[in-house]
Design an enzyme around this catalytic site. Structure first.
Site, PDB file in Angstrom:
ATOM      1  N   PHE A  37      13.443   4.892  -0.567  1.00 24.84           N
ATOM      2  CA  PHE A  37      13.031   3.502  -0.350  1.00 24.84           C
ATOM      3  C   PHE A  37      13.691   2.957   0.917  1.00 24.84           C
ATOM      4  O   PHE A  37      14.797   2.436   0.895  1.00 24.84           O
ATOM      5  CB  PHE A  37      13.424   2.669  -1.572  1.00 24.84           C
ATOM      6  CG  PHE A  37      12.802   1.303  -1.596  1.00 24.84           C
ATOM      7  CD1 PHE A  37      11.416   1.145  -1.647  1.00 24.84           C
ATOM      8  CD2 PHE A  37      13.586   0.158  -1.566  1.00 24.84           C
ATOM      9  CE1 PHE A  37      10.835  -0.116  -1.676  1.00 24.84           C
ATOM     10  CE2 PHE A  37      13.020  -1.108  -1.599  1.00 24.84           C
ATOM     11  CZ  PHE A  37      11.637  -1.239  -1.657  1.00 24.84           C
ATOM     12  N   HIS A  59       4.655 -14.733  -2.411  1.00 27.99           N
ATOM     13  CA  HIS A  59       4.034 -13.467  -2.001  1.00 27.99           C
ATOM     14  C   HIS A  59       5.080 -12.374  -1.813  1.00 27.99           C
ATOM     15  O   HIS A  59       4.902 -11.226  -2.231  1.00 27.99           O
ATOM     16  CB  HIS A  59       3.267 -13.703  -0.695  1.00 27.99           C
ATOM     17  CG  HIS A  59       2.292 -12.624  -0.361  1.00 27.99           C
ATOM     18  ND1 HIS A  59       1.195 -12.357  -1.134  1.00 27.99           N
ATOM     19  CD2 HIS A  59       2.252 -11.728   0.656  1.00 27.99           C
ATOM     20  CE1 HIS A  59       0.521 -11.349  -0.608  1.00 27.99           C
ATOM     21  NE2 HIS A  59       1.144 -10.951   0.474  1.00 27.99           N
ATOM     22  N   ALA A  73       8.885  -3.426   6.100  1.00 24.96           N
ATOM     23  CA  ALA A  73       9.724  -4.622   6.233  1.00 24.96           C
ATOM     24  C   ALA A  73       9.012  -5.763   5.526  1.00 24.96           C
ATOM     25  O   ALA A  73       7.928  -6.186   5.957  1.00 24.96           O
ATOM     26  CB  ALA A  73       9.961  -4.955   7.694  1.00 24.96           C
ATOM     27  N   GLU A 104       0.820  -1.224   0.000  1.00 22.35           N
ATOM     28  CA  GLU A 104       0.000   0.000   0.000  1.00 22.35           C
ATOM     29  C   GLU A 104       0.854   1.275   0.000  1.00 22.35           C
ATOM     30  O   GLU A 104       0.312   2.387  -0.102  1.00 22.35           O
ATOM     31  CB  GLU A 104      -0.907   0.017   1.239  1.00 22.35           C
ATOM     32  CG  GLU A 104      -2.144  -0.877   1.147  1.00 22.35           C
ATOM     33  CD  GLU A 104      -1.838  -2.369   1.201  1.00 22.35           C
ATOM     34  OE1 GLU A 104      -0.989  -2.773   2.011  1.00 22.35           O
ATOM     35  OE2 GLU A 104      -2.438  -3.119   0.401  1.00 22.35           O
ATOM     36  N   GLY A 131       7.468 -18.728   2.806  1.00 15.95           N
ATOM     37  CA  GLY A 131       7.597 -19.906   1.955  1.00 15.95           C
ATOM     38  C   GLY A 131       6.903 -19.780   0.612  1.00 15.95           C
ATOM     39  O   GLY A 131       6.946 -20.705  -0.194  1.00 15.95           O
ATOM     40  N   THR A 132       6.248 -18.659   0.342  1.00 23.51           N
ATOM     41  CA  THR A 132       5.474 -18.512  -0.902  1.00 23.51           C
ATOM     42  C   THR A 132       6.026 -17.351  -1.728  1.00 23.51           C
ATOM     43  O   THR A 132       6.804 -16.544  -1.219  1.00 23.51           O
ATOM     44  CB  THR A 132       3.998 -18.206  -0.569  1.00 23.51           C
ATOM     45  OG1 THR A 132       3.934 -16.883  -0.023  1.00 23.51           O
ATOM     46  CG2 THR A 132       3.424 -19.182   0.433  1.00 23.51           C
TER      47      THR A 132
HETATM   48  N1  INI Z   1       3.448  -6.628   3.858  1.00 19.41           N
HETATM   49  C1  INI Z   1       4.620  -6.181   4.363  1.00 19.41           C
HETATM   50  O1  INI Z   1       4.799  -4.963   4.531  1.00 19.41           O
HETATM   51  N2  INI Z   1       5.604  -7.063   4.695  1.00 19.41           N
HETATM   52  C2  INI Z   1       5.468  -8.411   4.503  1.00 19.41           C
HETATM   53  O2  INI Z   1       6.415  -9.180   4.839  1.00 19.41           O
HETATM   54  C3  INI Z   1       4.244  -8.892   3.963  1.00 19.41           C
HETATM   55  N3  INI Z   1       4.047 -10.308   3.765  1.00 19.41           N
HETATM   56  O3  INI Z   1       4.986 -11.093   3.981  1.00 19.41           O
HETATM   57  O4  INI Z   1       2.974 -10.771   3.410  1.00 19.41           O
HETATM   58  C4  INI Z   1       3.227  -7.954   3.645  1.00 19.41           C
HETATM   59  N4  INI Z   1       2.037  -8.364   3.140  1.00 19.41           N
HETATM   60  C5  INI Z   1       0.873  -7.516   3.100  1.00 19.41           C
HETATM   61  C6  INI Z   1       0.819  -6.620   1.861  1.00 19.41           C
HETATM   62  O5  INI Z   1       1.773  -5.585   1.948  1.00 19.41           O
HETATM   63  C7  INI Z   1      -0.559  -5.954   1.718  1.00 19.41           C
HETATM   64  O6  INI Z   1      -0.837  -5.194   2.867  1.00 19.41           O
HETATM   65  C8  INI Z   1      -1.691  -6.978   1.521  1.00 19.41           C
HETATM   66  O7  INI Z   1      -1.369  -7.853   0.459  1.00 19.41           O
HETATM   67  C9  INI Z   1      -3.006  -6.237   1.166  1.00 19.41           C
HETATM   68  O8  INI Z   1      -2.884  -5.492  -0.046  1.00 19.41           O
END
Ligand code: INI
Length: 155
Positions: free
Chosen positions: A114, A89, A81, A59, A86-87
């Site tokens: 950044f 994502h 951060a 976001e 494991g995925t």
């Molecule tokens: N968002 C992070 O800031 N750090 C992460 O490690 C993370 N992981 O691992 O999933 C993460 N996921 C949430 C993502 O930024 C969004 O808020 C979510 O997908 C909704 O749009």
């Protein structure tokens, strides 16, 4: 004669917005503390600092863009951060955060720093959030000041 242009670290009297992702809050809070402490030590006044919190690093770009579009905003510092799980994502979140931040800087012509950690483990993130590898939030604050002053010289 060679001309060298570089920014110094003089405190900004224009606004600096810090966009912080809450995800991995323990780590991100340390980055935010590092950034705030550094800005204040360099002489930036509280009234010139705005903090915007978003759910996660994904976001960050939209909030950074809205912040950078404000006329009283000289630079945006983004903090977050993203820690590999494991995925795949991780790759989407980290990649979109990085390319989104770059796009905002180029679109608005303002520095968007950044300060988002992208690490393989929590340990690596802790090391960069105020322990043995320094504090990347503090580094991001210095970068913002340098870029604000550089842009003034180049405009
Ligand atoms: N968002 C992070 O800031 N750090 C992460 O490690 C993370 N992981 O691992 O999933 C993460 N996921 C949430 C993502 O930024 C969004 O808020 C979510 O997908 C909704 O749009």
């Amino acid at each position: 004669m060679t001309r060298l242009i570089e920014g110094d670290l003089v405190a900004s009297t224009a606004g600096i917005t810090i966009v912080v992702a809450r995800f991995n809050e323990l780590i991100v809070d340390s980055l935010l503390n590092g950034a705030l402490t550094t800005l204040k030590r360099q002489g930036v006044q509280d009234k010139n600092i705005t903090i915007v919190k978003v759910p996660g690093a994904f976001e960050i770009p939209l909030a950074a863009q809205l912040a950078a579009e404000q006329s009283d905003c000289a630079a945006v510092i983004t903090l977050g951060a993203v820690i590999r799980g494991g995925t795949p994502h991780f790759d989407y979140v980290a990649g979109q955060a990085a390319s989104g931040v770059t796009a905002v800087a180029l679109k608005t012509g303002k520095p968007v720093v950044f300060g988002v950690l992208t690490t393989d483990s929590i340990e690596q993130a802790i090391e960069r959030a105020g322990t043995k590898a320094g504090n990347k939030g503090a580094d991001a604050a210095m970068t913002a000041l340098e870029m604000i002053n550089l842009i003034r010289k180049m405009a």
